[in-house]
Scaffold this active site. Structure first.
Site: not given
Ligand SMILES: Cc1ncc(C[n+]2csc(CCOP(=O)(O)OP(=O)(O)O)c2C)c(N)n1
Ligand SMILES: [Mg+2]
Lengths: 349, 324
Positions: B60, B129
């Site tokens: 971000e 959130h």
């Molecule tokens: C700063 C931020 N951006 C976007 C999100 C929305 N979000 C929640 S989980 C996620 C994916 C995370 O992916 P990863 O780090 O690969 O973990 P995984 O869910 O695959 O275990 C996103 C984009 C968030 N919670 N925080």
């Protein structure tokens, strides 16, 4: 039963694939313990979805299913004083650190007896009494604070280490790179564990990164960096063992990429419509519990009956945690609304 | 005319502006293939390609920075922060670059960026959130902050924001996404900086915005039964803020209640009351009332979460207080 043909096919596309083997120094008893922990994680997560559907649990809930080997292989080697930094997918991390699933289940139910007194829910589960620094709702943002506990150990000269987890998605938060740089510069006792399940919600990690080998990022900062097969509990265990020893000895950080595949939806109700889930079929052949079980039976470390008993035992514990959260715990009292905003019982309205 | 949801009104605004101006593009986490978690940008990547709807990594701070830079270079980026809570990550580039470049450069550069951020309490998703951060940005000269609450306003104001030559942050309340309303079939704009009167009345003015407008309307309806006629103003835009409409209403009613969903302390409700006093203390027959959320993070537990925000009953009580 193992489907060898399927595994041969899988090897062609899963470049991190590594054969199972018995690492030196890992005795049978410890293997049984690790296997039991994985089942506890699995049963816990499997139980939550129906509870979510039944409105007992709400909010965002991200299951750790099929990633169990990673937390188990690494965290079970830590001592109580060591720290773990977690993610939004953190239930497994907490269980591996020796957390109490009754308190975790109560938290998911939003109850006062929960770990976070019903204030945090799944995305913020923490247990400071065992160095579990907590899950985080802001992806990547919990990494720097977790490295801060390694900074403490470094300043104080203790031999405590910190293991910090983040996903392939979280790896792209700027402060993760900034933290890696400082950890390398000062030789902080921290292990960066990238749980690369190749997806961040609907984003295939290959679409948003130029170098698919995420462990190489560590190399760029001068951190010894490795890639493991995220389904291979033995390989991860051995890699982590060396990393933990290095950190304890004051030799600095290690980066371990555990490559795996997200085989379920991102959260409870995500049906993964945006991707072809059939690619996961082959991976189910090597999901970590099945794979470790087969290895132990093949190598006469356990009988199928023993393994079944372990599974049943895990199920019992999880059922008891649901019973506890549902019938023995309480909604937080409205009188406590302002509690914990400030420390030491201070209330500032 | 057609009746659409607020969610759809955003999609329409984006689609229309992208068709009109090839410099308009969208970036954010999962805005492309997935079409954002609320389905708002669904289909746009297919229509406009991967250079106009860009799926970003979870970066971000940097991708908003890229948006700011692209805007300075002449593009019109629409950057999406999935939950307003995480607008903290690109805060520096919003506050120190987007807001100040035009000024610091003596007018040589514009930053025509729009940042969309779903915000507000609801859904039991806990403290990271659920926030109402809109107030922070009202403190920053150089930014504009809008909070449209109906499909008509959302579409018209978002289009105005995209055409605005400076940075605009659009806060979209998650609870408003399924609100339905009429939207004209043809092209229209709603200017930034004009409030709307949602209900006319003679006895007390209720100033609200975003989701709280609906709560205020419900309170006004109930008060009407008891013979108290409230005028409900939906600010629609917090910066600039339409004090003319607010003061006109107070001239009529002599009473005012200001409502925000943000924690009350330090919020815009106090600022609005301060401005009302400066502009027309003599118009008031009773002390102005402020309502906001309790000064607390938002809990996961749904009971505690519900305790946090102002309710219809709270607004009714505040209005009654102006008659004591
Ligand atoms: C700063 C931020 N951006 C976007 C999100 C929305 N979000 C929640 S989980 C996620 C994916 C995370 O992916 P990863 O780090 O690969 O973990 P995984 O869910 O695959 O275990 C996103 C984009 C968030 N919670 N925080
Ligand atoms: Mg991932």
């Amino acid at each position: 039963m193992k489907d060898s043909k399927c595994i041969e096919e899988l090897k062609k596309e899963f470049d991190a694939y590594a054969e199972m083997y018995s690492p030196e120094g890992l005795d049978r008893e410890e293997q049984i313990r690790m296997y039991s922990i994985m089942w506890l994680m699995r049963k816990f997560e499997e139980a939550v979805k129906p509870l979510w559907m039944a409105n007992k649990v709400h909010g965002y809930y991200h299951p750790y299913i099929t990633e169990e080997a990673i937390a188990t292989a690494i965290i079970t080697q830590l001592k109580k004083e060591d720290y773990v930094g977690s993610t939004h997918r953190g239930h497994g991390h907490l269980i591996a650190k020796g957390g109490n699933i009754n308190k975790m289940m109560a938290e998911l139910f939003g109850k006062e007896e929960g770990y976070n007194k019903g204030r945090g829910g799944s995305m913020h589960i923490s247990d400071m009494s065992i160095g579990m620094l907590g899950a985080s709702g802001i992806v990547g943002a919990a990494v720097a604070p977790a490295v801060g506990s390694a900074l403490k150990s470094w300043i104080k000269g203790t031999d405590d280490v910190t293991v910090v987890f983040f996903g392939d998605g979280g790896a792209n938060a700027g402060s993760v790179s900034e933290s890696m740089n400082m950890a390398a510069a000062w030789k902080l006792p921290v292990i960066f564990v990238c749980e690369n399940n190749q997806w961040a919600i609907a984003t295939d990690y290959a679409r948003i990164t130029g170098e698919p080998d995420l462990y190489k990022r560590g190399t760029g900062f001068g951190i010894p960096s490795y890639r493991c097969d995220g389904y291979n509990i033995y390989q991860i265990w051995e890699t982590a063992k060396a990393a933990i020893e290095r950190a304890r000895a004051g030799e600095g950080p290690t980066f371990i990429e555990c490559k795996t595949m997200r085989m379920l939806g991102h959260h409870a109700t995500d049906d993964s419509w945006y991707r072809d889930m059939s690619v996961c079929d082959k991976y189910w052949e090597i999901e970590p519990i099945k794979r470790m079980g087969e290895f132990m039976v093949e190598n006469k470390l356990a009988t199928p009956e023993e393994l079944e008993a372990i599974e049943a035992e895990a199920m019992k514990k999880v059922e008891a945690s649901i019973e506890y959260a549902d019938t023995q715990c309480h909604e937080p009292s409205p009188d406590t609304f302002y509690d914990y905003i400030y420390t030491d019982g201070e209330v500032i309205k | 005319m057609s009746i659409i949801t607020l969610r759809e009104s955003i999609t329409q605004a984006l689609r229309e502006e992208m068709a009109l101006d090839e410099n308009v593009f969208i970036m954010g986490c999962d805005v492309g293939l997935r079409g954002n978690p609320f389905g708002i940008t669904k289909g746009l990547m297919n229509e406009y390609g991967e250079k106009r709807v860009i799926d970003t990594p979870i970066s971000e701070a940097a991708f908003t920075g890229l948006g700011v830079g692209a805007a300075i270079a002449g593009m019109r980026p629409l950057v999406e922060i999935l939950y307003a809570d995480w607008i903290t990550l690109p805060m520096d580039n919003i506050v120190n670059t987007a807001a100040k470049t035009c000024y610091m450069f003596g007018g040589q550069a514009n930053v025509p960026i729009v940042i969309r951020a779903p915000f507000g309490v609801g859904g039991g998703v806990a403290a990271q959130h659920s926030q109402n951060n809109e107030n922070w940005f009202v403190h920053v000269p150089g930014l504009k902050v809008i909070t449209p609450s109906t499909p008509y306003d959302m579409k018209g104001m978002l289009k105005s924001a995209i055409r605005d030559n400076g940075p605009v942050i659009c806060f979209e309340h998650k609870r408003n996404y399924s609100v339905k309303g009429e939207v004209p079939d043809g092209e229209y704009l709603v200017p930034i900086g004009k409030a709307a009167i949602r209900k006319t009345g003679t006895d007390c003015t209720i100033v609200a915005y975003s989701y709280m407008t609906y709560v205020a309307e419900a309170a006004a309806k109930e008060l009407e039964k008891d013979g108290i006629s409230c005028e409900v103003i939906d600010l629609r835009s917090l910066l600039p803020l339409d004090y003319d409409t607010v003061m006109e209403s107070i001239k009529k009613t002599s009473r005012v209640v200001v409502v925000t969903e943000a924690p009350l302390r330090g919020s815009i409700a106090g600022e609005i009351v301060g401005e009302i006093i400066d502009r027309g203390f003599d118009l008031l027959d009773a002390p102005p009332q402020r309502l906001g959320s309790k000064n607390s993070p938002v809990a996961y537990n749904e009971g505690l979460e519900a305790m946090c925000t102002p309710k219809k009953e709270d607004i009714i009580a505040a209005v009654r207080k102006t008659f004591e």
